[in-house]
Design a protein around this motif. Structure first.
Motif, PDB file in Angstrom:
ATOM      1  N   ALA A   1     -22.845  46.054  15.474  1.00 46.93           N
ATOM      2  CA  ALA A   1     -24.250  45.882  15.115  1.00 46.93           C
ATOM      3  C   ALA A   1     -24.892  44.769  15.946  1.00 46.93           C
ATOM      4  CB  ALA A   1     -24.368  45.570  13.623  1.00 46.93           C
ATOM      5  N   GLN A   2     -24.134  43.710  16.233  1.00 53.52           N
ATOM      6  CA  GLN A   2     -24.671  42.657  17.093  1.00 53.52           C
ATOM      7  C   GLN A   2     -24.960  43.188  18.492  1.00 53.52           C
ATOM      8  OE1 GLN A   2     -23.158  38.344  17.423  1.00 53.52           O
ATOM      9  NE2 GLN A   2     -22.212  39.311  19.213  1.00 53.52           N
ATOM     10  N   ARG A   3     -24.018  43.962  19.044  1.00 54.18           N
ATOM     11  CA  ARG A   3     -24.223  44.504  20.395  1.00 54.18           C
ATOM     12  C   ARG A   3     -25.450  45.401  20.453  1.00 54.18           C
ATOM     13  NH1 ARG A   3     -18.649  45.409  20.084  1.00 54.18           N
ATOM     14  NH2 ARG A   3     -19.026  47.640  19.754  1.00 54.18           N
ATOM     15  N   GLU A   4     -25.651  46.202  19.436  1.00 53.51           N
ATOM     16  CA  GLU A   4     -26.720  47.203  19.492  1.00 53.51           C
ATOM     17  C   GLU A   4     -28.074  46.677  19.046  1.00 53.51           C
ATOM     18  OE1 GLU A   4     -25.836  51.059  17.984  1.00 53.51           O
ATOM     19  OE2 GLU A   4     -23.775  51.046  18.743  1.00 53.51           O
TER      20      GLU A   4
ATOM     21  N   SER B   1     -10.745  45.709   4.995  1.00 53.11           N
ATOM     22  CA  SER B   1     -10.056  44.499   5.434  1.00 53.11           C
ATOM     23  C   SER B   1     -10.934  43.715   6.413  1.00 53.11           C
ATOM     24  CB  SER B   1      -8.736  44.864   6.117  1.00 53.11           C
ATOM     25  OG  SER B   1      -8.994  45.409   7.401  1.00 53.11           O
ATOM     26  N   PRO B   2     -10.627  42.420   6.608  1.00 55.41           N
ATOM     27  CA  PRO B   2     -11.406  41.646   7.581  1.00 55.41           C
ATOM     28  C   PRO B   2     -11.328  42.233   8.986  1.00 55.41           C
ATOM     29  CG  PRO B   2      -9.507  40.387   6.775  1.00 55.41           C
ATOM     30  CD  PRO B   2      -9.633  41.580   5.909  1.00 55.41           C
ATOM     31  N   ASP B   3     -10.187  42.808   9.338  1.00 53.96           N
ATOM     32  CA  ASP B   3     -10.058  43.420  10.663  1.00 53.96           C
ATOM     33  C   ASP B   3     -10.839  44.724  10.773  1.00 53.96           C
ATOM     34  OD1 ASP B   3      -8.498  41.365  11.613  1.00 53.96           O
ATOM     35  OD2 ASP B   3      -6.596  42.382  11.208  1.00 53.96           O
ATOM     36  N   GLU B   4     -11.083  45.385   9.655  1.00 57.04           N
ATOM     37  CA  GLU B   4     -11.919  46.590   9.675  1.00 57.04           C
ATOM     38  C   GLU B   4     -13.397  46.243   9.738  1.00 57.04           C
ATOM     39  OE1 GLU B   4      -9.494  49.908   7.088  1.00 57.04           O
ATOM     40  OE2 GLU B   4     -10.225  48.139   6.008  1.00 57.04           O
ATOM     41  N   LEU B   5     -13.794  45.167   9.078  1.00 55.10           N
ATOM     42  CA  LEU B   5     -15.208  44.799   9.030  1.00 55.10           C
ATOM     43  C   LEU B   5     -15.686  44.124  10.313  1.00 55.10           C
ATOM     44  CD1 LEU B   5     -15.544  43.438   5.384  1.00 55.10           C
ATOM     45  CD2 LEU B   5     -16.563  45.521   6.314  1.00 55.10           C
ATOM     46  N   ARG B   6     -14.826  43.307  10.911  1.00 56.41           N
ATOM     47  CA  ARG B   6     -15.263  42.540  12.074  1.00 56.41           C
ATOM     48  C   ARG B   6     -15.830  43.428  13.187  1.00 56.41           C
ATOM     49  NH1 ARG B   6     -10.974  40.108  12.634  1.00 56.41           N
ATOM     50  NH2 ARG B   6     -11.332  38.102  11.625  1.00 56.41           N
ATOM     51  N   PRO B   7     -15.193  44.554  13.543  1.00 61.92           N
ATOM     52  CA  PRO B   7     -15.790  45.411  14.583  1.00 61.92           C
ATOM     53  C   PRO B   7     -17.131  46.015  14.171  1.00 61.92           C
ATOM     54  CG  PRO B   7     -13.463  45.936  14.254  1.00 61.92           C
ATOM     55  CD  PRO B   7     -13.854  45.033  13.146  1.00 61.92           C
ATOM     56  N   LEU B   8     -17.342  46.235  12.884  1.00 57.42           N
ATOM     57  CA  LEU B   8     -18.629  46.761  12.421  1.00 57.42           C
ATOM     58  C   LEU B   8     -19.730  45.732  12.614  1.00 57.42           C
ATOM     59  CD1 LEU B   8     -17.541  48.545   9.097  1.00 57.42           C
ATOM     60  CD2 LEU B   8     -17.649  49.486  11.421  1.00 57.42           C
TER      61      LEU B   8
ATOM     62  N   MET C   1     -25.171  48.293  10.196  1.00 60.04           N
ATOM     63  CA  MET C   1     -26.029  48.590  11.339  1.00 60.04           C
ATOM     64  C   MET C   1     -27.502  48.582  10.928  1.00 60.04           C
ATOM     65  SD  MET C   1     -26.088  49.155  14.579  1.00 60.04           S
ATOM     66  CE  MET C   1     -24.432  49.692  14.992  1.00 60.04           C
ATOM     67  N   ALA C   2     -27.797  49.146   9.762  1.00 56.64           N
ATOM     68  CA  ALA C   2     -29.178  49.142   9.279  1.00 56.64           C
ATOM     69  C   ALA C   2     -29.665  47.711   9.056  1.00 56.64           C
ATOM     70  CB  ALA C   2     -29.274  49.956   7.992  1.00 56.64           C
ATOM     71  N   ALA C   3     -28.800  46.860   8.529  1.00 62.76           N
ATOM     72  CA  ALA C   3     -29.180  45.461   8.330  1.00 62.76           C
ATOM     73  C   ALA C   3     -29.462  44.784   9.672  1.00 62.76           C
ATOM     74  CB  ALA C   3     -28.076  44.717   7.583  1.00 62.76           C
ATOM     75  N   GLY C   4     -28.633  45.083  10.678  1.00 62.13           N
ATOM     76  CA  GLY C   4     -28.882  44.531  11.996  1.00 62.13           C
ATOM     77  C   GLY C   4     -30.231  44.963  12.548  1.00 62.13           C
ATOM     78  N   ARG C   5     -30.568  46.229  12.364  1.00 65.01           N
ATOM     79  CA  ARG C   5     -31.866  46.738  12.847  1.00 65.01           C
ATOM     80  C   ARG C   5     -33.022  46.060  12.108  1.00 65.01           C
ATOM     81  NH1 ARG C   5     -29.290  52.010  11.930  1.00 65.01           N
ATOM     82  NH2 ARG C   5     -28.369  52.745  13.893  1.00 65.01           N
ATOM     83  N   MET C   6     -32.879  45.936  10.790  1.00 64.85           N
ATOM     84  CA  MET C   6     -33.954  45.331  10.014  1.00 64.85           C
ATOM     85  C   MET C   6     -34.166  43.874  10.386  1.00 64.85           C
ATOM     86  SD  MET C   6     -34.377  45.026   5.885  1.00 64.85           S
ATOM     87  CE  MET C   6     -35.749  44.077   5.191  1.00 64.85           C
ATOM     88  N   LEU C   7     -33.078  43.120  10.509  1.00 63.94           N
ATOM     89  CA  LEU C   7     -33.212  41.724  10.870  1.00 63.94           C
ATOM     90  C   LEU C   7     -33.780  41.569  12.279  1.00 63.94           C
ATOM     91  CD1 LEU C   7     -29.860  40.411   9.339  1.00 63.94           C
ATOM     92  CD2 LEU C   7     -32.165  39.940   8.497  1.00 63.94           C
ATOM     93  N   ALA C   8     -33.345  42.412  13.206  1.00 60.02           N
ATOM     94  CA  ALA C   8     -33.880  42.355  14.570  1.00 60.02           C
ATOM     95  C   ALA C   8     -35.366  42.693  14.597  1.00 60.02           C
ATOM     96  CB  ALA C   8     -33.104  43.312  15.481  1.00 60.02           C
ATOM     97  N   ASN C   9     -35.782  43.616  13.754  1.00 56.50           N
ATOM     98  CA  ASN C   9     -37.188  44.009  13.696  1.00 56.50           C
ATOM     99  C   ASN C   9     -38.061  42.908  13.101  1.00 56.50           C
ATOM    100  OD1 ASN C   9     -39.139  46.243  14.127  1.00 56.50           O
ATOM    101  ND2 ASN C   9     -39.394  46.129  11.898  1.00 56.50           N
ATOM    102  N   ASN C  10     -37.410  41.951  12.443  1.00 56.26           N
ATOM    103  CA  ASN C  10     -38.168  40.883  11.787  1.00 56.26           C
ATOM    104  C   ASN C  10     -37.860  39.500  12.352  1.00 56.26           C
ATOM    105  OD1 ASN C  10     -39.744  41.991   9.249  1.00 56.26           O
ATOM    106  ND2 ASN C  10     -37.835  43.159   9.387  1.00 56.26           N
ATOM    107  N   GLY C  11     -37.365  39.466  13.601  1.00 57.70           N
ATOM    108  CA  GLY C  11     -37.262  38.179  14.277  1.00 57.70           C
ATOM    109  C   GLY C  11     -35.916  37.789  14.829  1.00 57.70           C
TER     110      GLY C  11
ATOM    111  N   GLN D   1     -22.326  36.900  12.688  1.00 58.16           N
ATOM    112  CA  GLN D   1     -22.029  35.988  11.579  1.00 58.16           C
ATOM    113  C   GLN D   1     -23.100  36.074  10.490  1.00 58.16           C
ATOM    114  OE1 GLN D   1     -22.219  35.101  14.821  1.00 58.16           O
ATOM    115  NE2 GLN D   1     -20.396  33.939  15.435  1.00 58.16           N
ATOM    116  N   TYR D   2     -24.333  36.319  10.885  1.00 56.68           N
ATOM    117  CA  TYR D   2     -25.401  36.464   9.885  1.00 56.68           C
ATOM    118  C   TYR D   2     -25.261  37.773   9.120  1.00 56.68           C
ATOM    119  CZ  TYR D   2     -27.854  32.266  11.337  1.00 56.68           C
ATOM    120  OH  TYR D   2     -28.189  30.947  11.576  1.00 56.68           O
ATOM    121  N   LEU D   3     -24.820  38.816   9.791  1.00 60.66           N
ATOM    122  CA  LEU D   3     -24.574  40.078   9.091  1.00 60.66           C
ATOM    123  C   LEU D   3     -23.447  39.923   8.082  1.00 60.66           C
ATOM    124  CD1 LEU D   3     -24.895  42.395  12.199  1.00 60.66           C
ATOM    125  CD2 LEU D   3     -26.491  42.308  10.269  1.00 60.66           C
ATOM    126  N   ALA D   4     -22.397  39.218   8.481  1.00 62.82           N
ATOM    127  CA  ALA D   4     -21.290  38.975   7.561  1.00 62.82           C
ATOM    128  C   ALA D   4     -21.743  38.117   6.383  1.00 62.82           C
ATOM    129  CB  ALA D   4     -20.128  38.311   8.298  1.00 62.82           C
TER     130      ALA D   4
END
Length: 296
Positions: free
Chosen positions: A157-160, A146-153, A217-227, A166-169
């Motif tokens: 990832a943004q916090r960490e 659900s949207p309420d389940e995904l939003r905290p994920l 979370m992996a997507a957040g790490r990859m995007l952060a590692n690339n800018g 919004q880009y992860l979504a």
């Protein structure tokens, strides 16, 4: 399920038909994208008419659809129908002339116009990346979290990692319609964020490639590692080496930054597949549930 999908297909097919007619052609400041006043006040009786009623101007039906999404309960039938109506209308207008799209956009209120204009632009980019296929895909279409389940994920990832949620979504939306598609791409990518196993091994921290939280979370790490967050275009290009992909994902992310209702809209978007026989809606439960042709 089949009855509901048939009704949705009728709505979207009629939306496509309106797209070719004369002057009325066929994803934080406000909860509703319809909050801004439109060029003309819609007839209150239009709120009681179905979205497939071509006697009501398309812009009025879009305004009502967006208000339904903003005010409705996620997953409710009227919200699903409204979101599919906006999704397919954006695709239909993207396939048509700029003059037809401009005619509809000009009749919308400011916020709804911003949403639809962005979705048309993104649809043009993504449709240019793929050709209609001769066969339906070997996928399973799942009921997403659900949207309420995904939003905290996304927010975790943004916090960490610092990658804006919004880009992860938006990546999640483009890759698998926020988890609806379960299948392996022709390149071998897997899971809700479509990682190659070798890339997920680098960024997944030992997690499960098919788990939404681990993949986001992996997507957040990859995007952060690339800018990310400073160079989101460069970060997205590392995810998919296509300027069109970067433009489409960025368009969806910016709409989610603009309005919380955009996130609700995008979560409801369905899996639409470009087949040589037309646009096919792949319903939840596919392939056991048959694909539904909704446009030529």
């Amino acid at each position: 399920m089949r009855t509901r999908l048939a009704a949705l297909a009728a709505i979207t097919a009629l939306s496509a038909g309106v797209a070719g007619c004369g002057g009325d052609p066929s994803s934080d400041s406000s909860r509703s994208p319809s909050a801004s006043s439109s060029a003309s006040s819609p007839d209150p009786s239009a709120a009681r008419t179905p979205l497939d009623d071509a006697s009501v101007p398309l812009a009025e039906r879009l305004t009502r659809a967006m208000a339904t999404i903003a005010a409705g309960t996620p997953g409710a039938e009227d919200v699903r129908e409204a979101a599919l109506f906006e999704q397919t209308t954006a695709r239909n207008l993207a396939r048509g002339s700029k003059a037809k799209a401009d005619a509809v956009l000009g009749a919308l209120g400011r916020a709804d116009r911003a949403q639809l204009e962005s979705d048309i632009a993104a649809a043009r980019e993504l449709m240019a990346m793929t050709d209609p296929q001769p066969k339906l895909p070997d996928w399973k279409i799942l009921t997403p979290p659900s949207p309420d389940e995904l939003r905290p994920l996304y927010r975790r990832a943004q916090r960490e990692t610092g990658t804006p949620w919004q880009y992860l979504a938006a990546v999640h939306l483009v890759e698998t319609r926020m988890g609806r598609i379960r299948g392996t791409s022709t390149a071998g990518a897997q899971g809700p964020m479509q990682f190659l196993p070798s890339t997920f091994a680098q960024y997944g921290a030992g997690g499960d490639i098919n788990d939404p939280g681990d993949a986001i979370m992996a997507a957040g790490r990859m995007l952060a590692n690339n800018g990310a967050p400073g160079d989101m275009a460069g970060a997205l290009w590392s995810y998919n080496h296509s300027d069109r992909y970067v433009a489409a994902v960025s368009a969806y992310a910016e709409q989610m930054k603009r309005s919380p209702a955009a996130y609700d809209l995008y979560w409801h978007w369905q899996v639409l597949y470009r087949h040589q026989d037309g646009t096919m809606l792949l319903p939840e439960g596919y392939p056991d549930e048959k694909a539904v042709r909704i446009a030529g």
